[in-house]
Design an enzyme around this catalytic site. Structure first.
Site, short mmCIF file in Angstrom:
data_model
loop_
_atom_site.label_atom_id
_atom_site.label_comp_id
_atom_site.label_asym_id
_atom_site.label_seq_id
_atom_site.Cartn_x
_atom_site.Cartn_y
_atom_site.Cartn_z
N LYS A 114 0.84 -1.21 0.00
CA LYS A 114 0.00 0.00 0.00
C LYS A 114 0.87 1.25 0.00
CE LYS A 114 -4.29 -1.83 1.88
NZ LYS A 114 -5.17 -2.00 3.04
N LYS A 195 -6.14 -9.67 -10.14
CA LYS A 195 -7.42 -9.96 -9.50
C LYS A 195 -8.48 -8.91 -9.80
CE LYS A 195 -8.26 -11.03 -5.08
NZ LYS A 195 -8.09 -11.27 -3.63
N LYS A 198 -11.84 -3.71 -6.55
CA LYS A 198 -12.69 -2.53 -6.34
C LYS A 198 -12.01 -1.26 -6.77
CE LYS A 198 -14.88 -4.09 -2.06
NZ LYS A 198 -15.07 -3.88 -0.63
#
Ligand code: TRP
Length: 329
Positions: A114, A195, A198
């Site tokens: 992140k 993947k 969102k």
């Protein structure tokens, strides 16, 4: 009390819930309600470790609860609530944090990823796995359904539980990951090597659980495939087609072999339409259930869930306070 094993899992209430969330996790959560004693938590405190807008967030949180209920999370059979409504999570998180070595947290790859992506590092983001450990251990969960990306956090949870038990006595069961025999691996429709996510800015990369049939069909028709027209399951040579086969199989209950047999030489147009039919059939009942839900009713159910969760959490947390020297004077 029941003698069923307790399952705990959490979902972050940010962004729209998509087919990858549903086939990869939520469908299984729903099924687990038959044989386990589940606690399903909308982890709203985890979600604020990155920048957010309070007004939008309030709405997103309720939306997440509604979609989960529409998918089949049943507040009668699961303990279902918002994390922030149960202050024992953060209390336990602090205690566990004092027992978590910096070195252990420094090894967490999700935090590093992140920060590498440019998300501002803050204490909450760094301590995120400790709050997750508190979620799980607070309810003495035995089993945690998690995807690959959360395995390291669960390992850390087991490690903290052992440290705690060694120091203060056998308080926490050591939680095991619960990996269903077959979970669909749902990749992005626009880049089948990553993947379904969102946060992908390309809206065609994912089908949302609440998308209309038309939108679902359009998105599947535009899914990236390749120039060789065979419908064949081969993640190396044909990731796009393999992803569609995976989705098709998860939605229809048919085996990949069976689907390959039928569609091998049908051409991509016919194949994609058949995948769309299966996805539409799978998601239509969820949209219907969603439309029948009333915001006020869902809020009330979440409030009841939180009250039950607080009672249970308080009972458990009393034991932690006692062994750690924090019993009420
Ligand atoms: N970190 C998890 C995720 O992003 C969400 C989560 C929070 C969770 N607490 C949990 C998952 C406890 C399992 C158990 O997916």
């Amino acid at each position: 009390m029941t003698d069923k094993k307790r399952v705990f899992s959490g979902l972050q209430p940010t962004g729209d819930i998509h087919l990858g969330n549903y086939l990869g996790a939520l469908k299984n959560w729903v099924k687990l309600q038959d044989d386990y004693d589940p606690v399903y938590c909308v982890v709203d405190l985890h979600a604020i470790t990155v920048d957010y807008d309070p007004a939008i967030y309030q709405r997103e949180r309720l939306e997440a609860a509604k979609v989960l209920m529409a998918c089949g999370i049943d507040p009668q059979r699961s303990l279902f609530y918002f994390q922030s409504q149960v202050p024992q999570h953060t209390e336990l998180s602090w205690i566990l944090g004092t027992m978590t070595p910096m070195g252990v947290l420094n090894r967490m790859t999700q935090y590093k990823d992140k920060v590498d992506k440019g998300i501002a590092a803050n204490f909450g983001l760094f301590a995120y796995p400790v709050l997750m450990a508190a979620d799980i251990l607070l309810y003495r969960a035995h089993l945690v359904p998690v995807g690959d990306d959360q395995k390291q956090h669960l390992e850390m949870t087991r490690d903290i539980a052992e440290r705690f038990n060694n120091r203060f006595g056998e308080v926490f069961p050591i939680p095991d990951p619960l990996i269903p025999e077959h979970t669909a691996r749902v990749m992005s429709l626009s880049d089948p090597t990553s993947k379904m996510s969102k946060s992908d800015p390309n809206l065609k990369s994912r089908v949302l659980v609440l998308d209309s049939p038309d939108v679902i069909r359009k998105k599947l028709r535009s899914a990236v495939t390749d120039s060789d027209p065979d419908v064949r399951y081969d993640w190396t040579a044909k990731p796009g087609v393999s992803n569609l086969l995976e989705i098709f199989s998860a939605c229809s209950g048919r085996t990949i072999d069976d689907l390959e047999g039928e569609y091998q030489s049908s051409g991509y147009g016919v194949f994609k339409d058949a995948v769309a039919d299966a996805v539409i059939a799978e998601l239509a009942p969820i949209s219907k259930a969603y439309d029948a839900l009333d915001d006020g009713e869902v809020s009330a159910l979440m409030a009841t869930g939180a009250a039950r969760a607080r009672d249970l959490a308080e009972e458990y947390q009393e034991e932690v306070r006692r062994v750690t020297g924090f019993a009420a004077p």
